[in-house]
Design an enzyme around this catalytic site. Structure first.
Site, PDB file in Angstrom:
ATOM      1  N   ARG A 113     -12.076  12.917   5.843  1.00  0.00           N
ATOM      2  CA  ARG A 113     -10.558  13.657   5.133  1.00  0.00           C
ATOM      3  C   ARG A 113     -10.451  14.188   4.211  1.00  0.00           C
ATOM      4  O   ARG A 113     -10.257  15.091   4.101  1.00  0.00           O
ATOM      5  CB  ARG A 113     -10.085  12.615   5.785  1.00  0.00           C
ATOM      6  CG  ARG A 113      -9.661  12.261   6.935  1.00  0.00           C
ATOM      7  CD  ARG A 113      -9.227  11.160   7.476  1.00  0.00           C
ATOM      8  NE  ARG A 113      -7.721  10.777   7.340  1.00  0.00           N
ATOM      9  CZ  ARG A 113      -6.388  10.088   6.584  1.00  0.00           C
ATOM     10  NH1 ARG A 113      -7.715   9.536   6.073  1.00  0.00           N
ATOM     11  NH2 ARG A 113      -5.614  10.412   6.084  1.00  0.00           N
ATOM     12  N   HIS A 129       0.744  -1.155   0.109  1.00  0.00           N
ATOM     13  CA  HIS A 129      -0.293  -0.055  -0.128  1.00  0.00           C
ATOM     14  C   HIS A 129       0.729   0.904  -0.431  1.00  0.00           C
ATOM     15  O   HIS A 129       1.694   0.921   0.486  1.00  0.00           O
ATOM     16  CB  HIS A 129      -0.948  -0.232   1.318  1.00  0.00           C
ATOM     17  CG  HIS A 129      -2.255   1.452   0.777  1.00  0.00           C
ATOM     18  ND1 HIS A 129      -3.280   0.428   1.015  1.00  0.00           N
ATOM     19  CD2 HIS A 129      -2.104   2.273   1.345  1.00  0.00           C
ATOM     20  CE1 HIS A 129      -4.283   1.032   0.157  1.00  0.00           C
ATOM     21  NE2 HIS A 129      -3.852   2.225   0.512  1.00  0.00           N
ATOM     22  N   ASP A 170     -13.553   3.227   7.982  1.00  0.00           N
ATOM     23  CA  ASP A 170     -12.620   3.691   6.726  1.00  0.00           C
ATOM     24  C   ASP A 170     -13.035   4.158   5.639  1.00  0.00           C
ATOM     25  O   ASP A 170     -12.988   5.149   5.219  1.00  0.00           O
ATOM     26  CB  ASP A 170     -11.000   3.167   6.723  1.00  0.00           C
ATOM     27  CG  ASP A 170     -10.515   3.281   5.740  1.00  0.00           C
ATOM     28  OD1 ASP A 170      -9.529   4.349   6.134  1.00  0.00           O
ATOM     29  OD2 ASP A 170      -9.859   3.069   4.729  1.00  0.00           O
ATOM     30  N   LYS A 207      -7.239  -1.554   6.905  1.00  0.00           N
ATOM     31  CA  LYS A 207      -7.400  -1.818   5.794  1.00  0.00           C
ATOM     32  C   LYS A 207      -6.768  -3.275   5.603  1.00  0.00           C
ATOM     33  O   LYS A 207      -7.220  -4.144   4.964  1.00  0.00           O
ATOM     34  CB  LYS A 207      -7.831  -0.835   4.344  1.00  0.00           C
ATOM     35  CG  LYS A 207      -8.378  -0.660   3.970  1.00  0.00           C
ATOM     36  CD  LYS A 207      -8.108   0.668   2.713  1.00  0.00           C
ATOM     37  CE  LYS A 207      -6.891   1.807   2.811  1.00  0.00           C
ATOM     38  NZ  LYS A 207      -7.508   2.890   3.087  1.00  0.00           N
ATOM     39  N   SER A 253      -5.772   4.507   8.748  1.00  0.00           N
ATOM     40  CA  SER A 253      -6.640   3.850   7.852  1.00  0.00           C
ATOM     41  C   SER A 253      -6.836   3.341   7.361  1.00  0.00           C
ATOM     42  O   SER A 253      -6.289   2.309   6.459  1.00  0.00           O
ATOM     43  CB  SER A 253      -6.609   5.686   6.774  1.00  0.00           C
ATOM     44  OG  SER A 253      -7.929   5.476   5.524  1.00  0.00           O
TER      45      SER A 253
HETATM   46  N1  URA Z   1      -4.230   5.436   2.020  1.00  0.00           N
HETATM   47  C1  URA Z   1      -4.907   5.225   2.612  1.00  0.00           C
HETATM   48  O1  URA Z   1      -5.622   4.636   2.309  1.00  0.00           O
HETATM   49  N2  URA Z   1      -5.575   6.278   3.213  1.00  0.00           N
HETATM   50  C2  URA Z   1      -4.349   7.164   3.959  1.00  0.00           C
HETATM   51  O2  URA Z   1      -4.546   8.444   4.567  1.00  0.00           O
HETATM   52  C3  URA Z   1      -3.518   8.300   2.743  1.00  0.00           C
HETATM   53  C4  URA Z   1      -3.332   6.702   2.017  1.00  0.00           C
END
Ligand code: URA
Length: 458
Positions: free
Chosen positions: A176, A90, A169, A195, A191
């Site tokens: 956000r 990620h 989220d 996930k 966040s």
């Molecule tokens: N990617 C995400 O899933 N969340 C964030 O806050 C920043 C990047």
């Protein structure tokens, strides 16, 4: 004021506590996250709390409690029945960052499963889900059973948060995005990791951006974020590595939705224009780590070699097309040069001669968003064909009048603002700039914990 175990909780108290610099305990964070997920806490209160958290920051304990509560806010995926290691990556978000479309099929082709739960455009950065949905028919909202079936068949699947999968989220991410509360280490950590931890991964590779297009631009701030995420994920039982990577300019040549998918498929097909070399290199490095952590290579370097081979022999391309088809996407568009059909196109040429010496990549991300590739309000559709193609990279020498970038939008009226931003964001000089390393640091559990123990962070 720390709440006693039985006292009723009220959102107004949690907002005031954070506003005044206090720390929320795990019970208070659990209350907030449950209320976000089941939508019992009004959005104005959640937004106020997010701004207080952004301004005051979250302590290590708060960031960890928020991560775990968000992970547990919905159902979870178990990769156990896939019969192989499950590893994901990620990114903390960048401009033109499309490595997911390369690393997921490359790693899948090397025998490691990639169950990827991703997000939409956030702030000035693009969203993996919005990009994938530019492929006609592609579905990013799959029930977990179907997610598993795609993983069994193709080795990789990319989906988004839903009302049942990391629902907290889903709500907080969208809030956000439109309240200017993205750039907070604790909120980013929770966040992303909520996930990733909900996907039941065996290991995780984090691509933490640094430089002018990152949410946290300064190297010391990005390093703190990397360490926070590695230590939090490791404490939750997931082997994790973070690479600090350069976001001082867009990654590859395109930033938008369809144009990013198209650039990725060009690379999967073995073509690599000079403008895409950084994208190819970073994707191979990330894939190499994933293949290593997934047990299919003894070192990340050997993983890199396996990744290169999967790119060269077409197996990664086949895995990508299989995933697109399994998620309902129409792969025929990749052979249809007429598919990219923006309503308006404008070429911007260099306005002076010289080396491209600096880019405000965050501003460039906003320029991309304003072409229509991103959204102003939650739930708005994005334009699949909008975006910007960059024809020159940092350090290139251009003569006045040479092509610098091509802008795409649905109408000429939508091109004026992005062009004005671009003209402010790109700088020329008579000497070339210093080149930043693509990967500047690597964090494992030990180095992450050491950084967090340093007096300035404790
Ligand atoms: N990617 C995400 O899933 N969340 C964030 O806050 C920043 C990047």
């Amino acid at each position: 004021m720390s709440s006693s175990a039985s006292a009723p909780l009220h959102m107004i108290d949690l907002i005031r506590k954070k506003r005044d610099g206090g720390s929320l305990d795990a019970r208070e964070i659990g209350f907030l996250v449950t209320g976000a997920a089941n939508e019992s806490i009004p959005r104005d209160q959640l937004a106020a709390w997010l701004m207080a958290a952004w301004l005051r920051g979250l302590s290590l304990d708060e960031a960890r409690a928020l991560t775990l509560a968000m992970r547990d806010s919905g159902e979870k995926f178990s990769p156990a029945r896939l019969g192989k290691s499950a590893v994901d990556k990620h990114s903390t978000g960048g401009v033109g960052d499309k490595t997911s479309f390369l690393v997921a099929p490359i790693v899948a082709a090397c025998g490691v499963a990639v169950p990827m739960i991703s997000g939409r455009a956030l702030g000035h950065t693009g969203g993996t889900l919005d990009k994938l949905e530019s492929i006609p028919g592609f579905r990013t909202a799959l029930p977990l059973q179907k997610f598993e079936a795609v993983l069994m068949k193709c080795g990789a699947s990319i989906i988004g948060q839903t009302k049942s999968l990391v629902p907290a989220d889903r709500v907080l991410y969208a809030l956000r995005d439109r309240t200017g509360t993205v750039e907070s280490p604790g909120l980013i950590c929770a966040s992303i990791l909520s996930k990733k931890l909900a996907a039941g991964l065996d290991a995780l590779v984090l691509d933490v951006k640094t430089g002018s297009g990152a949410f946290l631009r300064k190297p010391e701030d990005s390093a703190y974020l990397a360490a926070l995420m590695v230590a939090t994920a490791e404490a939750a039982g997931t082997r994790t590595v973070a690479l600090l990577t350069d976001m001082g300019q867009p990654l590859g040549h395109s930033a938008g939705n369809w144009i990013e998918v198209a650039e990725s498929v060009e690379l999967l097909r073995g073509q690599c224009p000079a403008q895409s070399e950084d994208l190819r290199e970073l994707s191979l490095i990330l894939a190499g780590w994933m293949i290593h952590l997934g047990g299919q290579a003894a070192t990340p370097e050997l993983g890199y070699s396996r990744a290169e081979k999967a790119l060269a022999d077409g197996s990664a391309l086949r895995a990508f097309f299989a995933m697109v088809e399994a998620q309902g996407g129409d792969v025929s568009v990749f052979d249809n040069p007429g598919f990219h059909s923006p309503g308006a196109t404008r070429l911007v040429s260099a306005w002076e001669s010289g080396f491209i010496s600096a880019m405000d990549t965050t501003a460039l991300g906003w320029a991309v968003q304003r072409t229509g590739a991103g959204r102003e309000k939650a739930g708005e559709p994005v334009d699949p064909h909008a975006g910007i193609d960059f024809h020159a990279r940092l350090g290139a020498h251009l003569e006045k009048g040479q092509p610098l970038a091509t802008l795409y939008a649905t109408s000429p009226a939508l091109l004026a603002e992005p062009e004005a931003i671009l003209r402010q964001a790109i700088h020329f000089s008579s000497t070339p700039p210093q080149k930043a390393p693509l990967v500047s640091r690597i964090f494992t559990r030990e180095s992450a914990e050491a950084l967090l123990r340093a007096p300035s962070n404790s």
